[in-house]
Motif scaffolding. Structure first.
Motif, PDB file in Angstrom:
ATOM      1  N   ILE A 147       9.272  70.078  43.167  1.00 27.91           N
ATOM      2  CA  ILE A 147       9.816  69.378  42.002  1.00 27.91           C
ATOM      3  C   ILE A 147      10.682  70.335  41.182  1.00 27.91           C
ATOM      4  CG2 ILE A 147       9.222  68.220  39.842  1.00 27.91           C
ATOM      5  CD1 ILE A 147       6.664  67.227  41.210  1.00 27.91           C
ATOM      6  N   ALA A 148      10.167  71.563  40.981  1.00 28.75           N
ATOM      7  CA  ALA A 148      10.921  72.544  40.206  1.00 28.75           C
ATOM      8  C   ALA A 148      12.261  72.850  40.860  1.00 28.75           C
ATOM      9  CB  ALA A 148      10.092  73.828  40.071  1.00 28.75           C
ATOM     10  N   THR A 149      12.258  72.972  42.210  1.00 28.05           N
ATOM     11  CA  THR A 149      13.504  73.244  42.937  1.00 28.05           C
ATOM     12  C   THR A 149      14.466  72.070  42.832  1.00 28.05           C
ATOM     13  OG1 THR A 149      12.282  74.641  44.484  1.00 28.05           O
ATOM     14  CG2 THR A 149      14.466  73.859  45.178  1.00 28.05           C
ATOM     15  N   THR A 150      13.940  70.849  42.965  1.00 28.22           N
ATOM     16  CA  THR A 150      14.781  69.650  42.912  1.00 28.22           C
ATOM     17  C   THR A 150      15.451  69.487  41.558  1.00 28.22           C
ATOM     18  OG1 THR A 150      13.363  68.545  44.525  1.00 28.22           O
ATOM     19  CG2 THR A 150      14.782  67.138  43.191  1.00 28.22           C
ATOM     20  N   LEU A 151      14.691  69.713  40.482  1.00 27.13           N
ATOM     21  CA  LEU A 151      15.213  69.503  39.133  1.00 27.13           C
ATOM     22  C   LEU A 151      15.876  70.751  38.551  1.00 27.13           C
ATOM     23  CD1 LEU A 151      12.284  67.388  37.589  1.00 27.13           C
ATOM     24  CD2 LEU A 151      14.408  66.583  38.627  1.00 27.13           C
ATOM     25  N   GLY A 152      15.724  71.893  39.236  1.00 30.50           N
ATOM     26  CA  GLY A 152      16.328  73.114  38.748  1.00 30.50           C
ATOM     27  C   GLY A 152      15.661  73.653  37.499  1.00 30.50           C
ATOM     28  N   VAL A 153      14.325  73.512  37.417  1.00 34.95           N
ATOM     29  CA  VAL A 153      13.574  74.011  36.257  1.00 34.95           C
ATOM     30  C   VAL A 153      12.508  74.973  36.758  1.00 34.95           C
ATOM     31  CG1 VAL A 153      13.996  71.911  34.936  1.00 34.95           C
ATOM     32  CG2 VAL A 153      11.951  72.070  36.347  1.00 34.95           C
ATOM     33  N   SER A 154      11.789  75.591  35.828  1.00 33.16           N
ATOM     34  CA  SER A 154      10.738  76.523  36.197  1.00 33.16           C
ATOM     35  C   SER A 154       9.471  75.785  36.601  1.00 33.16           C
ATOM     36  CB  SER A 154      10.429  77.474  35.033  1.00 33.16           C
ATOM     37  OG  SER A 154       9.826  76.747  33.965  1.00 33.16           O
ATOM     38  N   LEU A 155       8.636  76.482  37.355  1.00 30.33           N
ATOM     39  CA  LEU A 155       7.359  75.906  37.768  1.00 30.33           C
ATOM     40  C   LEU A 155       6.485  75.624  36.552  1.00 30.33           C
ATOM     41  CD1 LEU A 155       5.571  75.129  40.184  1.00 30.33           C
ATOM     42  CD2 LEU A 155       4.724  77.477  40.211  1.00 30.33           C
ATOM     43  N   ARG A 156       6.529  76.502  35.558  1.00 31.10           N
ATOM     44  CA  ARG A 156       5.721  76.296  34.343  1.00 31.10           C
ATOM     45  C   ARG A 156       6.156  75.028  33.617  1.00 31.10           C
ATOM     46  NH1 ARG A 156       2.315  79.421  31.637  1.00 31.10           N
ATOM     47  NH2 ARG A 156       2.783  81.197  32.983  1.00 31.10           N
ATOM     48  N   ALA A 157       7.460  74.746  33.600  1.00 29.90           N
ATOM     49  CA  ALA A 157       7.950  73.525  32.938  1.00 29.90           C
ATOM     50  C   ALA A 157       7.420  72.281  33.645  1.00 29.90           C
ATOM     51  CB  ALA A 157       9.476  73.516  32.921  1.00 29.90           C
ATOM     52  N   VAL A 158       7.384  72.330  34.967  1.00 36.24           N
ATOM     53  CA  VAL A 158       6.848  71.186  35.726  1.00 36.24           C
ATOM     54  C   VAL A 158       5.376  70.980  35.391  1.00 36.24           C
ATOM     55  CG1 VAL A 158       6.326  70.327  38.037  1.00 36.24           C
ATOM     56  CG2 VAL A 158       8.511  71.442  37.596  1.00 36.24           C
ATOM     57  N   GLU A 159       4.607  72.064  35.388  1.00 36.94           N
ATOM     58  CA  GLU A 159       3.180  71.953  35.062  1.00 36.94           C
ATOM     59  C   GLU A 159       2.975  71.378  33.660  1.00 36.94           C
ATOM     60  OE1 GLU A 159       1.387  75.749  35.591  1.00 36.94           O
ATOM     61  OE2 GLU A 159       1.478  75.691  37.786  1.00 36.94           O
ATOM     62  N   LYS A 160       3.811  71.817  32.722  1.00 35.24           N
ATOM     63  CA  LYS A 160       3.681  71.325  31.347  1.00 35.24           C
ATOM     64  C   LYS A 160       3.978  69.830  31.270  1.00 35.24           C
ATOM     65  CE  LYS A 160       5.518  71.987  26.669  1.00 35.24           C
ATOM     66  NZ  LYS A 160       6.496  72.734  25.836  1.00 35.24           N
ATOM     67  N   HIS A 161       5.059  69.386  31.935  1.00 37.94           N
ATOM     68  CA  HIS A 161       5.410  67.970  31.921  1.00 37.94           C
ATOM     69  C   HIS A 161       4.317  67.121  32.567  1.00 37.94           C
ATOM     70  CE1 HIS A 161       9.235  68.466  30.120  1.00 37.94           C
ATOM     71  NE2 HIS A 161       9.863  68.994  31.160  1.00 37.94           N
ATOM     72  N   LEU A 162       3.768  67.594  33.672  1.00 38.65           N
ATOM     73  CA  LEU A 162       2.718  66.824  34.342  1.00 38.65           C
ATOM     74  C   LEU A 162       1.450  66.764  33.490  1.00 38.65           C
ATOM     75  CD1 LEU A 162       2.906  67.698  38.144  1.00 38.65           C
ATOM     76  CD2 LEU A 162       3.207  65.482  37.079  1.00 38.65           C
ATOM     77  N   THR A 163       1.126  67.871  32.855  1.00 35.50           N
ATOM     78  CA  THR A 163      -0.063  67.893  31.999  1.00 35.50           C
ATOM     79  C   THR A 163       0.068  66.882  30.865  1.00 35.50           C
ATOM     80  OG1 THR A 163      -0.516  70.203  32.500  1.00 35.50           O
ATOM     81  CG2 THR A 163      -1.470  69.318  30.477  1.00 35.50           C
ATOM     82  N   ASN A 164       1.213  66.887  30.201  1.00 33.12           N
ATOM     83  CA  ASN A 164       1.445  65.922  29.124  1.00 33.12           C
ATOM     84  C   ASN A 164       1.413  64.489  29.646  1.00 33.12           C
ATOM     85  OD1 ASN A 164       1.741  67.993  27.287  1.00 33.12           O
ATOM     86  ND2 ASN A 164       3.972  68.064  27.456  1.00 33.12           N
ATOM     87  N   SER A 165       1.972  64.287  30.835  1.00 33.41           N
ATOM     88  CA  SER A 165       2.005  62.941  31.415  1.00 33.41           C
ATOM     89  C   SER A 165       0.609  62.467  31.759  1.00 33.41           C
ATOM     90  CB  SER A 165       2.893  62.933  32.667  1.00 33.41           C
ATOM     91  OG  SER A 165       4.198  63.339  32.359  1.00 33.41           O
ATOM     92  N   TYR A 166      -0.212  63.355  32.313  1.00 35.28           N
ATOM     93  CA  TYR A 166      -1.601  62.980  32.631  1.00 35.28           C
ATOM     94  C   TYR A 166      -2.315  62.501  31.368  1.00 35.28           C
ATOM     95  CZ  TYR A 166      -1.200  65.358  37.185  1.00 35.28           C
ATOM     96  OH  TYR A 166      -0.843  65.731  38.450  1.00 35.28           O
ATOM     97  N   ARG A 167      -2.097  63.258  30.270  1.00 34.53           N
ATOM     98  CA  ARG A 167      -2.779  62.902  29.020  1.00 34.53           C
ATOM     99  C   ARG A 167      -2.298  61.545  28.511  1.00 34.53           C
ATOM    100  NH1 ARG A 167      -0.865  63.448  24.108  1.00 34.53           N
ATOM    101  NH2 ARG A 167       0.744  64.940  24.762  1.00 34.53           N
ATOM    102  N   LYS A 168      -0.981  61.333  28.549  1.00 30.83           N
ATOM    103  CA  LYS A 168      -0.441  60.082  28.015  1.00 30.83           C
ATOM    104  C   LYS A 168      -0.848  58.875  28.855  1.00 30.83           C
ATOM    105  CE  LYS A 168       3.624  62.259  25.878  1.00 30.83           C
ATOM    106  NZ  LYS A 168       5.110  62.339  25.895  1.00 30.83           N
ATOM    107  N   ILE A 169      -0.851  59.056  30.185  1.00 30.59           N
ATOM    108  CA  ILE A 169      -1.183  57.933  31.060  1.00 30.59           C
ATOM    109  C   ILE A 169      -2.683  57.717  31.135  1.00 30.59           C
ATOM    110  CG2 ILE A 169      -0.933  57.036  33.418  1.00 30.59           C
ATOM    111  CD1 ILE A 169       1.557  58.798  33.685  1.00 30.59           C
ATOM    112  N   GLY A 170      -3.444  58.816  30.937  1.00 29.01           N
ATOM    113  CA  GLY A 170      -4.898  58.709  30.998  1.00 29.01           C
ATOM    114  C   GLY A 170      -5.448  58.898  32.392  1.00 29.01           C
ATOM    115  N   VAL A 171      -4.879  59.858  33.144  1.00 29.81           N
ATOM    116  CA  VAL A 171      -5.371  60.159  34.485  1.00 29.81           C
ATOM    117  C   VAL A 171      -5.740  61.631  34.536  1.00 29.81           C
ATOM    118  CG1 VAL A 171      -3.984  58.347  35.559  1.00 29.81           C
ATOM    119  CG2 VAL A 171      -3.042  60.655  35.353  1.00 29.81           C
ATOM    120  N   SER A 172      -6.491  61.986  35.595  1.00 32.57           N
ATOM    121  CA  SER A 172      -6.974  63.361  35.686  1.00 32.57           C
ATOM    122  C   SER A 172      -6.221  64.200  36.697  1.00 32.57           C
ATOM    123  CB  SER A 172      -8.459  63.370  36.071  1.00 32.57           C
ATOM    124  OG  SER A 172      -8.642  62.765  37.340  1.00 32.57           O
ATOM    125  N   GLY A 173      -5.367  63.592  37.498  1.00 30.45           N
ATOM    126  CA  GLY A 173      -4.668  64.377  38.501  1.00 30.45           C
ATOM    127  C   GLY A 173      -3.740  63.528  39.340  1.00 30.45           C
TER     128      GLY A 173
END
Length: 933
Positions: free
Chosen positions: A889-915
């Motif tokens: 995902i990081a390679t596809t979007l041209g962002v850092s791996l940490r940014a991907v992890e941060k976006h997914l973490t926030n998304s998990y919280r907002k959607i209400g899923v654990s993984g």
């Protein structure tokens, strides 16, 4: 097959209109095999049906070239087939005896007579038959595969083509490019009379899409359409063969079947191509065979040598193969489709193939080509290979290992063993090399081949070096035969302190293996701890063998809890600092140092060791990659991020099953425990049930996991019994470290739920006492939280102390649990609100929505409504739902791996899923279509 042929049809129609006005013409349709020449003629015949045009058709065949006037007879037979009885009678009464003998065969022999009259009088007589016919209505004469027509028919067609003036005739002939008969003088004499030459072009992507829909009666998905178009290169025959093959096999035109379409090799097409190749001249067949044998190594000079062609012969044969549609152009030595390769190979006898591969191997070897290229040719030979083959195969195996392909290396070495018949040191070295390759994917075979090699090695140091090649069984109990082999060899070699140089290094490695194998023996565990103390506070770590031994001794002391966490992490950090970044660590015991660091809560040191800078992108084997993934998963667990750990652990398990699954299974079980994921837990336990788990580490984690499943099903007493039994087994083996196998914390919770607070208190005091002695912040903070929970309001000071301790830990989930518990116990006030708010945010960041929900409930507020994903979060979520890894995902979007992890973490919280697993399910529901970009 008539898609995108309107232009050609229109040109013939125009010629027919001109013929109606007395302007006859000849048209030649050329093209490679399968381009649709015959289909075009059938379309022309069908289009003329019912019109005022009379159609005469003939199809020449290679096997009928000896049948004199065979094509002419077909033309007039087609005329008589559609004629009335009266018309047939008139034709048979035609006074020209030459014409009558040709098309009626009254004497029964004229058609096969090799001396049949083809004088101008006969040819003129045949033409005169058409004169009367075309006076009544225009004639459309269609001759398919002109290059295979018999000689008398060719002479008549040439005679007719030169004398079309005054007639109302359109003569259309097809000619297959590249066929040797197409260069025959009489064929050229006919085609040179053509006023127009039509060359149908390959089908476009849109035409491919239409053919797919017609074949399957449903539209094809775009990836499937593109795959079919690319693999067929627009050739209608190739495309139709693929589509029919896919339909017969039950594959629908979906994206997931695109790769199947690319790899399909239709047998019917292969047979047709085989016949085409066999009909070529010897130089063309030899060139095709050379290209097939050399494959990716095909180069002009090499191919010419193997085919026995000079430059002129090579160019000529290449042009023919290109005209046949078997090569993409006249310079590229690669077949247009894999089925062409199959057809060429089918046209060769076994002896021819063997001779070609032998010759190719010799040419590559003499030309100094890479060993793997030579080895590929040797692998295709079943007979005796040259004397130099063993050395080449060993070199090729070494190259394959360096690029992370142990299975291929093993294939080369097994072939080399077939060439080695003696029981000598040379064969022993081959067996050892084979065992080295096999240890990454088949440890049992590796062990067996080492055992076979040892009797052929006269020197004990060579035997010891061979034994050192055996897989170290990092996370499993070794077989008794392997342990005995290592022990016996170590005794023969002698104690390390009595040796020097490489022999000492080997002895240290064997000692490390033996001590690792004996970790489930309490006496051996104590002995390893004493050995570590003998080495001093800073043991020598300059060599790989010294690091291996130190890692084993340190792991034993960690399991036994005989060191403090700070001392253990300091020594483990020194080991990893000195470990070369390019080492394939799965074959050493050094990775055990990472277990010590994680147990000591020194997560940062392991993270640093696992950074891309320490692990450069180089070819690695599946087991190397799986070990890295398992270690990264353990880091995520130690940081309190089980959702991230799950992704890495599952990938590791897929990479190495069924040969090496202990480490990924241990990590995945730990993930399931942290998440409380019942389906995942049951899946892991079911998979373990189909095997025989070896090693105390795996069996203990599985037992704790089984207890978790029983507890979730309401069988708390049984779950507690499982945990206590697990604890007794670990204690009996001297494994006291609760940071590695957390059975006590879960047993404390079960005692509490069962109402046995006294037993819970006793076990909590024991856990706290041990955690304080070990000193790792995560373990000590957890122990304080458990005690604080049991003491009710009186435990609030303990909870505050736990929060203080855990702030120095990287385990954010453990801190979140403690903060939420503290906030709940405080009830209200600024401290309670701050603890709940911080705990909820940490829980969401860790992918624990259930804990975040508890914090929100404690605050007394409804769940946040600000759950709309940002555009970046939607992109990341969409790609994750498609199965891409964080790095992809990081390679596809041209962002850092940490940014991907941060976006997914926030998304998990907002959607209400654990993984990821829950995210994939959510994205498939219509309720969450708005989450997609």
């Amino acid at each position: 097959m008539l898609l995108e042929r309107d232009k050609e049809m229109a040109q013939v129609d125009g010629a027919l209109c001109a013929a109606g006005d007395g302007r006859s013409s000849m048209i030649v349709v050329t093209g490679p095999l399968g381009i649709g020449r015959s289909a075009l003629l059938r379309g022309l015949a069908a289009g003329a049906d019912g019109s005022d045009v009379r159609v005469l058709t003939a199809h020449a065949a290679l096997m009928e070239q000896d049948f004199a006037f065979g094509v002419v007879r077909q033309l007039f037979d087609s005329l008589m087939t559609g004629a009335t009885p009266e018309a047939r009678r008139k034709l048979r009464e035609e006074p020209d005896r030459f014409a009558r003998s040709v098309f009626s065969g009254d004497d029964g022999t004229a058609g096969m007579d090799p001396g049949i009259d083809t004088s101008e009088a006969t040819l003129h007589g045949l033409r005169s038959l058409l004169v009367g016919l075309c006076e009544e209505t225009p004639l459309l004469i269609l001759v398919d595969d002109l290059q295979w027509a018999d000689v008398p028919s060719l002479r008549w067609l040439a005679y007719l083509a030169k004398r079309l003036r005054g007639l109302r005739i359109v003569l259309v002939c097809t000619l297959r490019e590249g066929d040797p008969w197409s260069r025959y003088a009489l064929v050229r004499e006919v085609t040179e009379c053509a006023g127009q030459t039509l060359s149908p072009t390959p089908l476009s992507l849109d035409a491919t899409r239409v053919m797919i829909e017609e074949q399957f009666e449903e539209p094809g998905e775009e990836p499937y359409v593109r795959a079919c178009h690319e693999v067929s290169a627009g050739n209608p025959l190739f495309l139709l063969s693929v589509l029919v093959g896919m339909a017969v096999s039950g594959y629908r035109p979906t994206a997931e079947n695109a790769e199947t379409a690319r790899s399909l090799r239709p047998s019917g097409l292969r047979e047709r191509l085989t016949g085409c190749i066999r009909a070529q001249t010897e130089p063309v067949r030899d060139l095709a065979a050379a290209i097939a044998v050399l494959g990716d190594q095909a180069r002009p000079a090499l191919v010419a040598q193997l085919a026995g062609l000079d430059d002129i012969g090579l160019s000529s044969a290449l042009r023919v193969l290109y005209e046949l549609g078997l090569l993409p152009d006249e310079r590229t030595l690669r077949f247009t489709h894999r089925v062409v390769q199959d057809a060429v190979e089918s046209s060769l006898t076994i002896t021819q193939r063997e001779d070609l591969h032998h010759s190719a191997a010799a040419l590559l070897y003499e030309g100094g080509r890479p060993a793997e290229q030579v080895a590929a040719q040797l692998m295709a030979v079943t007979g005796q290979s040259p004397e130099w083959s063993t050395a080449v195969l060993r070199s090729a195996a070494s190259t394959a290992l360096r690029r992370g392909a142990p299975e291929i290396a093993a294939r080369y070495l097994r072939r080399a063993l077939l060439e080695s018949t003696g029981q000598n040191a040379e064969r022993a070295r081959l067996l050892i090399d084979l065992a080295t390759a096999e240890r990454t994917f088949d440890p049992t075979a590796s062990e067996r081949h080492i055992a076979q090699a040892l009797p052929m090695l006269p020197e004990v140091k060579d035997r010891a070096a061979a034994v050192q090649r055996m897989p170290p069984a990092l996370f499993a109990r070794p077989s008794s035969s392997m342990a005995e082999l290592v022990r016996r060899t170590a005794e023969e070699l002698g104690a390390p302190e009595q040796l020097d140089g490489t022999t000492r290094e080997t002895a240290l490695c064997l000692e490390a293996r033996l001590r690792h194998y004996a970790q489930e023996d309490p006496a051996a565990l104590s002995s390893s701890t004493e050995r570590l103390r003998e080495l001093g506070g800073e043991p020598p770590l300059d060599s790989g063998a010294e690091r291996e031994l130190a890692a084993v001794l340190l792991c034993s002391a960690t399991f036994a809890g005989r060191l403090s966490a700070s001392a253990a992490s300091r020594m483990a950090g020194r080991i990893l600092e000195r470990e070369p970044a390019d080492e394939a660590r799965v074959h050493t015991t050094v990775p055990l140092a990472a277990i010590t660091l994680l147990a000591a809560d020194s997560v940062h040191d392991v993270e640093t060791w696992l950074t891309p800078e320490k692990h450069p992108r180089r070819p690695v084997s599946a087991s190397d990659e799986a070990l890295l993934l398992a270690q990264r998963a353990m880091v995520h667990i130690s940081r309190g991020r089980p959702a991230w750990a799950r992704e890495h652990a599952e990938r590791a398990l897929r990479l190495t099953a069924p040969y090496w699954y202990e480490a990924p299974s241990v990590v995945l079980a730990a993930v399931a425990l942290e998440l409380g994921d019942m389906p995942l837990s049951e899946e892991i336990l079911a998979g373990a049930g189909s095997r025989t788990p070896t090693g105390l580490a795996l069996t203990s984690v599985l037992r704790i996991l089984q207890a978790s499943v029983h507890a979730q099903r309401g069988m708390r007493a049984r779950a507690l019994e499982d945990l206590l039994a697990c604890g007794r087994q670990l204690e009996s083996r001297g494994w006291h470290n609760s940071a590695v196998f957390p059975w006590r914390p879960r047993a404390i919770g079960l005692y509490e739920r069962l109402g046995d607070e006294l037993s819970a208190m006793v076990l909590a005091d024991e856990e706290h006492s041990w955690a304080a002695a070990w000193g790792a912040p995560a373990v000590l903070g957890r122990a304080l939280r458990l005690k604080g929970r049991l003491h009710g309001d009186r435990g609030i000071p303990m909870l505050r102390k736990a929060v203080e301790v855990l702030r120095s830990s990287r385990n954010e989930l453990e801190l979140a649990r403690t903060l939420v518990l503290l906030g709940g116990r405080l009830g209200s006030g600024p401290e309670a609100e701050a603890a709940l708010r911080e705990g909820g945010e940490l829980a969401a960041a860790c992918g624990a929505p259930w804990l975040a929900k508890r914090a929100e409930d404690g605050l007394g507020a409804a769940p946040s409504q600000n759950n709309a994903l940002t555009r970046s979060e939607r992109k990341v979520v969409s790609l994750a739902g498609e199965g891409l890894t964080n790095q992809e995902i990081a390679t596809t979007l041209g962002v850092s791996l940490r940014a991907v992890e941060k976006h997914l973490t926030n998304s998990y919280r907002k959607i209400g899923v654990s993984g990821r697993a829950e995210l994939a399910k959510v994205l498939r529901t219509s309720e969450f279509t708005h989450l997609r970009p």
